[in-house]
Scaffold this motif. Structure first.
Motif, short mmCIF file in Angstrom:
data_model
loop_
_atom_site.label_atom_id
_atom_site.label_comp_id
_atom_site.label_asym_id
_atom_site.label_seq_id
_atom_site.Cartn_x
_atom_site.Cartn_y
_atom_site.Cartn_z
N TYR A 121 0.82 -1.22 0.00
CA TYR A 121 0.00 0.00 0.00
C TYR A 121 0.84 1.26 0.00
O TYR A 121 0.43 2.28 -0.56
N LEU A 122 2.01 1.20 0.61
CA LEU A 122 2.89 2.36 0.57
C LEU A 122 3.29 2.67 -0.87
O LEU A 122 3.26 3.82 -1.31
N ASP A 123 3.63 1.63 -1.64
CA ASP A 123 4.07 1.83 -3.02
C ASP A 123 2.95 2.38 -3.91
O ASP A 123 3.21 3.20 -4.79
N ARG A 124 1.73 1.92 -3.67
CA ARG A 124 0.64 2.40 -4.53
C ARG A 124 0.13 3.78 -4.13
O ARG A 124 -0.54 4.45 -4.92
N SER A 125 0.43 4.22 -2.90
CA SER A 125 -0.16 5.47 -2.40
C SER A 125 0.82 6.62 -2.25
O SER A 125 0.39 7.75 -2.00
N VAL A 126 2.12 6.40 -2.40
CA VAL A 126 3.06 7.51 -2.23
C VAL A 126 2.87 8.58 -3.30
O VAL A 126 3.24 9.74 -3.10
N MET A 127 2.23 8.22 -4.42
CA MET A 127 1.96 9.23 -5.44
C MET A 127 1.07 10.33 -4.89
O MET A 127 1.18 11.49 -5.31
N ASN A 183 12.43 18.18 1.01
CA ASN A 183 13.88 18.42 1.11
C ASN A 183 14.70 17.74 0.01
O ASN A 183 15.77 18.23 -0.34
N TRP A 184 14.22 16.61 -0.50
CA TRP A 184 14.99 15.89 -1.51
C TRP A 184 14.31 15.88 -2.88
O TRP A 184 14.99 15.79 -3.90
N GLY A 185 12.97 15.89 -2.89
CA GLY A 185 12.25 15.89 -4.17
C GLY A 185 11.34 14.68 -4.31
O GLY A 185 11.52 13.66 -3.65
N TRP A 186 10.32 14.83 -5.17
CA TRP A 186 9.34 13.75 -5.32
C TRP A 186 9.94 12.51 -5.99
O TRP A 186 9.52 11.37 -5.72
N ARG A 187 10.93 12.68 -6.85
CA ARG A 187 11.54 11.53 -7.52
C ARG A 187 12.28 10.65 -6.51
O ARG A 187 12.20 9.41 -6.56
N GLU A 188 12.99 11.28 -5.59
CA GLU A 188 13.73 10.53 -4.58
C GLU A 188 12.81 9.71 -3.69
O GLU A 188 13.19 8.64 -3.20
N LEU A 189 11.58 10.19 -3.47
CA LEU A 189 10.61 9.43 -2.68
C LEU A 189 10.36 8.07 -3.32
O LEU A 189 10.34 7.03 -2.64
N PHE A 190 10.15 8.04 -4.64
CA PHE A 190 9.91 6.79 -5.34
C PHE A 190 11.15 5.89 -5.32
O PHE A 190 11.03 4.66 -5.18
N VAL A 235 9.21 -7.98 -5.77
CA VAL A 235 10.34 -7.40 -6.50
C VAL A 235 9.85 -6.59 -7.69
O VAL A 235 10.32 -5.46 -7.94
N LEU A 236 8.91 -7.13 -8.45
CA LEU A 236 8.45 -6.44 -9.66
C LEU A 236 7.69 -5.16 -9.34
O LEU A 236 7.88 -4.14 -10.01
N TRP A 237 6.83 -5.18 -8.31
CA TRP A 237 6.10 -3.94 -8.01
C TRP A 237 7.04 -2.88 -7.44
O TRP A 237 6.83 -1.67 -7.65
N SER A 238 8.09 -3.29 -6.76
CA SER A 238 9.04 -2.32 -6.22
C SER A 238 9.87 -1.68 -7.33
O SER A 238 10.17 -0.48 -7.28
N VAL A 239 10.22 -2.46 -8.34
CA VAL A 239 10.92 -1.91 -9.50
C VAL A 239 10.02 -0.91 -10.22
O VAL A 239 10.46 0.16 -10.67
N ALA A 240 8.73 -1.24 -10.34
CA ALA A 240 7.78 -0.33 -10.99
C ALA A 240 7.65 0.97 -10.19
O ALA A 240 7.54 2.06 -10.76
N THR A 241 7.65 0.87 -8.86
CA THR A 241 7.60 2.08 -8.02
C THR A 241 8.82 2.95 -8.26
O THR A 241 8.71 4.17 -8.45
N LEU A 242 9.97 2.34 -8.25
CA LEU A 242 11.21 3.07 -8.49
C LEU A 242 11.18 3.78 -9.85
O LEU A 242 11.65 4.92 -10.00
N ALA A 243 10.56 3.12 -10.85
CA ALA A 243 10.50 3.68 -12.20
C ALA A 243 9.69 4.97 -12.27
O ALA A 243 9.91 5.80 -13.17
N HIS A 244 8.75 5.18 -11.34
CA HIS A 244 7.99 6.43 -11.32
C HIS A 244 8.92 7.64 -11.27
O HIS A 244 8.66 8.67 -11.90
N GLY A 245 10.00 7.51 -10.50
CA GLY A 245 10.91 8.64 -10.34
C GLY A 245 11.69 8.98 -11.59
O GLY A 245 12.30 10.06 -11.67
N LEU A 246 11.69 8.09 -12.57
CA LEU A 246 12.43 8.33 -13.81
C LEU A 246 11.59 9.02 -14.88
O LEU A 246 12.13 9.43 -15.91
N MET A 247 10.29 9.13 -14.64
CA MET A 247 9.38 9.60 -15.68
C MET A 247 9.37 11.13 -15.78
O MET A 247 9.46 11.83 -14.78
N THR A 248 9.21 11.61 -17.01
CA THR A 248 9.26 13.06 -17.27
C THR A 248 7.99 13.59 -17.92
O THR A 248 7.92 14.77 -18.24
#
Length: 425
Positions: free
Chosen positions: A27-33, A164-171, A87-100
């Motif tokens: 739930y943390l991964d789906r709701s941090v957005m 303090n760090w940015g929304w990308r770093e959160l993901f 593992v797969l959903w965590s990689v997808a969460t991390l990928a949010h921070g790469l999007m422009t």
């Protein structure tokens, strides 16, 4: 020595800890957005209606993958399915921070929903395997707390990271933690019949209470079996009720931070602990709902009363959200929202009910069907709220919509669900 060996062990409690931590990350991964949203929309110039579609994209694939995910679970088992999903959903969460851009965020949400799909059917299977019926509601309450604790107690920390760090770093941070935990799950989890530390006395206790301690022969996936499951009033009625309660959950996981900031002028940094209160109230609701349910069953022997009554009360409480439209005080708004989310927490008992009624050979598929219906709310609710906010400039209609669904859920449990007993296909 014989007396000691006859005493049931508590290995199942360690399993419950693993499930609780996994659910918290889910739930943390789906709701941090929702926490990242204000900074994200400012940088990428995203409108409310478009943001509604981005929020809902998660549930498009999450809902559609529930039935296939349940079938995969029945085929591959909990250990492999859950570890791969983590593992797969965590990689997808991390990928949010790469999007422009919007397309990238939308794609990342689709991937996240697809990867998270087996989680709750797996949780249902684990409870059905590891816990007797008179412990399942409390066990459900404990692991379900994870879906609120992740945001409720960590909101100030998550907001601080964004500021303090940015929304990308959160993901990046949240996704990285999940990858590590997926490996931990693979190393530690085993089913009861495979676990080296579980004793025969504990296996007997679980089996006597209706748990499936032995390996089950899976039933082949067919659409005919889906139709048979939905023809059972217990499964159909509970699925409608869960759709209604999930609408409240989706609001809090997606639009609630924006409601506080835009409608009420309350940012998480300014409001601090107060903004976390509804999530903490939901955590208490989950635990209390499970405790009350099991107490009623032990006192009366009536599973129908014990499972349905707390859910009906919870759904009535979610409808009180509408009252927030008629008060000026932010303190009262937080109080009303806490009552509504507390009620939604009690409705998590629906997962215990579905594990009680699911055919033993189709627990994964039943959980998939149930979660598919429930998570249609994740598709509909963010889009409805996005269009309401964009067209009216207010959350008034959004709160009325979510609150009214609570009453629809009450009707489903009162008139459709019927007796809580394991169905046979």
């Amino acid at each position: 020595m014989t007396g000691l060996s006859a005493k049931p062990g508590r290995v199942r409690l360690g399993i419950l800890v693993l499930v609780t931590l996994a659910t918290m990350l889910n739930y943390l991964d789906r709701s941090v957005m929702g926490v990242a949203k204000p900074a994200m929309v400012e940088e990428l110039a995203i409108s409310p209606a478009t943001m509604g579609f981005i929020f809902s994209a998660f549930s498009w694939t999450y809902a559609l993958a529930q039935i296939p995910g349940g079938a995969v679970l029945d085929k591959l088992g909990v250990r492999l399915t859950y570890a791969a999903s983590l593992v797969l959903w965590s990689v997808a969460t991390l990928a949010h921070g790469l999007m422009t851009n919007v397309a990238g965020l939308f794609s990342a949400r689709l991937a996240l929903g697809l990867a998270e799909a087996p989680c709750y059917p797996s949780n249902s299977r684990i409870l059905n395997s590891w816990f007797p019926q008179n412990e399942r509601a409390r066990a459900t309450g404990v692991y379900s707390v994870g879906q609120y604790v992740g945001l409720g107690f960590m909101l100030p920390v998550l907001a601080w990271i964004v500021t303090n760090w940015g929304w990308r770093e959160l993901f990046y941070i949240v996704g990285g933690i999940g990858v590590v935990y997926g490996i931990v799950w693979w190393l530690l989890y085993r089913d009861p019949h495979e676990h080296a530390r579980v004793g025969q006395a504990e296996l007997d206790l679980i089996a006597a209470g209706g748990g499936s301690t032995c390996k089950q022969t899976p039933v082949p996936f067919t659409f005919e079996n889906i139709g048979k499951l939905l023809s059972k009033r217990q499964i159909a009625g509970a699925s409608i009720g869960q759709f209604c309660s999930n609408s409240t959950l989706v609001f809090f996981l997606t639009w609630f931070p924006s409601y506080l900031a835009e409608e009420r002028g309350m940012t998480f940094i300014k409001s601090g602990f107060a903004a976390s209160l509804p999530y903490i109230a939901a955590s208490v609701g989950v635990l209390l709902g499970g405790f009350v349910s099991d107490r009623i069953i032990r006192a009366t022997g009536n599973a129908t009363l014990g499972r349905k009554l707390p859910i009906i009360v919870g759904l009535l409480m979610t409808s009180t959200m509408i009252a927030a439209n008629y008060v000026e005080s932010n303190t009262l708004v937080i109080a009303i929202m806490s009552v509504a989310f507390f009620g939604q927490g009690m409705c998590n008992l629906g997962w215990t009910l579905i594990s009680d009624v699911a055919p033993k050979s189709m627990v994964g598929l039943t959980g998939g069907v149930f979660n598919l219906c429930a998570n249609l709310a994740g598709i509909v609710t963010p889009i409805v709220i996005g269009f309401v906010v964009q067209s009216t400039g207010s959350f008034y209609g959004a709160l009325a919509y979510v609150g009214a669904l609570g009453l629809v859920g009450v009707a489903a449990y009162v008139f459709i669900v019927g007796p809580v007993e394991r169905v046979e296909i």
